[in-house]
Enzyme design. Structure first.
Site, PDB file in Angstrom:
ATOM      1  N   ASP A 233       0.827  -1.217   0.000  1.00  0.00           N
ATOM      2  CA  ASP A 233       0.000   0.000   0.000  1.00  0.00           C
ATOM      3  C   ASP A 233       0.860   1.265   0.000  1.00  0.00           C
ATOM      4  O   ASP A 233       0.460   2.306   0.513  1.00  0.00           O
ATOM      5  CB  ASP A 233      -0.961   0.006   1.206  1.00  0.00           C
TER       6      ASP A 233
ATOM      7  N   ASP B 185       7.732  -4.438  13.733  1.00  0.00           N
ATOM      8  CA  ASP B 185       8.275  -3.079  13.609  1.00  0.00           C
ATOM      9  C   ASP B 185       8.614  -2.484  14.983  1.00  0.00           C
ATOM     10  O   ASP B 185       9.649  -1.859  15.149  1.00  0.00           O
ATOM     11  CB  ASP B 185       7.372  -2.155  12.764  1.00  0.00           C
TER      12      ASP B 185
END
Ligand code: UD1
Ligand code: MN
Length: 446
Positions: A214, A292
């Site tokens: 995305d 992350d």
């Protein structure tokens, strides 16, 4: 007469021979006998014998010595031959290293799942890719979504430098009830582990540019990574290069400085480069979820830093995804994507190397005049200022006021470097900086 002459001749020959022998014996014994020593005939015979023995020994010793010397020479030759072979090997390796740094192959790994909008991402990658050879595209698809796979196939069909690999383990991850809502993050972490192993271990690439399905990219996205890639080799205190500025909104960046880059202790993700060398360190402890945030814990990255741009080179258009749309509506939607093309490969980026950067950075920041966040947003001016903070609360208050993200991970504010967060507000450079001697982040913040 003949007989007598013969006898006489024999006598003469024998006499001459005897005289000669006597002369030789006497003479040779005189040669190296101290002149003060006079020897009796018996003595001289014993002496000759001794001398011969000694000479024999000396000769033997000399032979042993020269053999030893020969052995040494041989050994030395062998060694230097080996050394020069090793040196040649080293030189070749160095040349290969230099070659792979200055002319790298940087595959782009696209992390895909079930969104057909991956087409938008791939269209831009193909559009801005300056070289198919330097930047082969590898799409890793999770989720087993057929409609998405058909989209991917439309890219791979006519281009051998674009390939798809399928994440093979689509099994449901069993989770305790409390963690079920995080299932997506578990799947993402599992997928990343597979995809990074595929590119860096199975395919054996030196490094990889990681892009999610995305993301939009800027026209100089590839040039940015090509230009900054050597920093990853030059400076061991840098473990990642990211295209993302977590505080990348128009209002808080310097739009006139698209070439400006920074060091950060906060892993930005969202379009980033990772070396195989680093992956081999990370992989054994790769987390089951929230990879992350795991990469934002200095314990997992040995306190090393990332490089990030002043103006983002990626933009996330993924409103519908694993984390709900709120984050998108509040932050991501407003992030500014760089539009200019900066020739990073022609820039001198040495200012980002730790030894150069740290000293200059802190001494600049702490020599600036102080200003409160309120004053910054209510006054005009073009001089750089420092906004001091003393704890998590005062940091968050100032950050919010200035329009910055105010959250922490492992005690690190977004974009912070050595506790300092920099932004650009109303025409001036602003540094939010600790008003205490900073040594490390406090994980209890946030
Ligand atoms: C957020 C982060 C993202 C990070 C992720 C993991 C932002 C804007 N995004 O994801 O960078 O990787 O948290 O902590 O901060 N995917 C799979 N398998 C799945 C689901 C998703 O591979 O089962 C892939 C998607 O294709 C995408 C990536 O994982 O490439 C992230 O998924 P997305 O739905 O975009 O989640 P975010 O909330 O953006
Ligand atoms: Mn996303």
């Amino acid at each position: 007469m003949f007989k007598m002459r013969f006898n006489l001749r024999r006598l003469i020959i024998i006499t001459i021979a005897l005289v000669a022998i006597l002369y030789l014996v006497l003479h040779s014994s005189l040669l190296d006998t101290p002149s003060s020593v006079s020897l009796s005939p018996r003595h001289s015979v014993v002496d000759i014998e001794n001398r011969i023995n000694k000479l024999q020994l000396q000769m033997k010793q000399q032979l042993t010595d020269s053999n030893n010397l020969l052995d040494k020479v041989k050994l030395h030759l062998k060694k230097s031959n080996h050394i020069s072979k090793e040196a040649a090997k080293d030189t070749i390796q160095n040349e290969l290293d230099i070659e792979s740094v200055s002319n790298p192959i940087l595959p782009v790994l696209v992390i895909a799942c079930d969104r057909i909008t991956v087409k938008r991402c791939l269209d831009n990658l193909v559009k801005f890719r300056p070289s198919k050879e330097i930047f082969p595209i590898i799409i890793s698809q999770d989720c087993g979504h057929n409609a998405t796979l058909q989209v991917l196939k439309s890219f791979t069909e006519n281009d051998p430098t674009i390939n798809v690999v399928l994440q093979p383990d689509l099994s449901e991850i069993r989770l305790p009830r409390a963690k079920v809502k995080f299932r997506g993050y578990y799947k993402i972490a599992r997928h990343y582990r597979f995809a990074l192993n595929h590119v860096l271990n199975t395919l054996g690439h030196e490094a990889v540019i990681i892009v999610e399905d995305d993301l939009d990219i800027s026209p100089d996205f590839f040039e940015y990574f090509l230009g900054t890639y050597p920093l990853l080799h030059k400076d061991p205190s840098i473990w990642c290069i990211s295209a993302w500025n977590d505080n990348g909104k128009k209002e808080v960046i310097d739009l006139s400085r698209p070439e400006l880059l920074h060091r950060t202790d906060f892993f930005p993700g969202l379009g980033w480069v990772l070396r195989r060398e680093t992956w081999l360190e990370l992989e054994p402890n790769w987390p089951e979820a929230f990879f992350d945030d795991w990469l934002r814990d200095p314990e997992n990255t040995q306190g090393r830093a990332c490089i990030r741009p002043e103006i983002s080179r990626t933009y996330s258009f993924g409103k519908i995804g694993v984390s709900k749309g709120l984050f998108f509506d509040m932050h991501l939607r407003y992030m500014h994507l760089n539009a200019d093309f900066v020739e990073f490969t022609k820039l001198n980026l040495t200012y980002l190397v730790k030894d150069v950067y740290d000293e200059a950075f802190t001494s600049t920041v702490y020599s600036l005049p102080e200003m409160s966040a309120d004053e910054v947003i209510s006054s005009a001016g073009d001089t750089a200022v420092r906004v001091p903070y003393s704890n998590a609360k005062t940091y968050q208050k100032a950050a919010k006021k200035l329009g910055l993200m105010d959250d922490f991970r492992s005690g690190i504010p977004r974009t912070a470097y050595r506790g300092i967060v920099t932004c650009y507000v109303r025409g001036r450079r602003v540094y939010l900086a600790p008003d205490f001697p900073w040594t490390k982040y406090d994980p209890t913040w946030g």
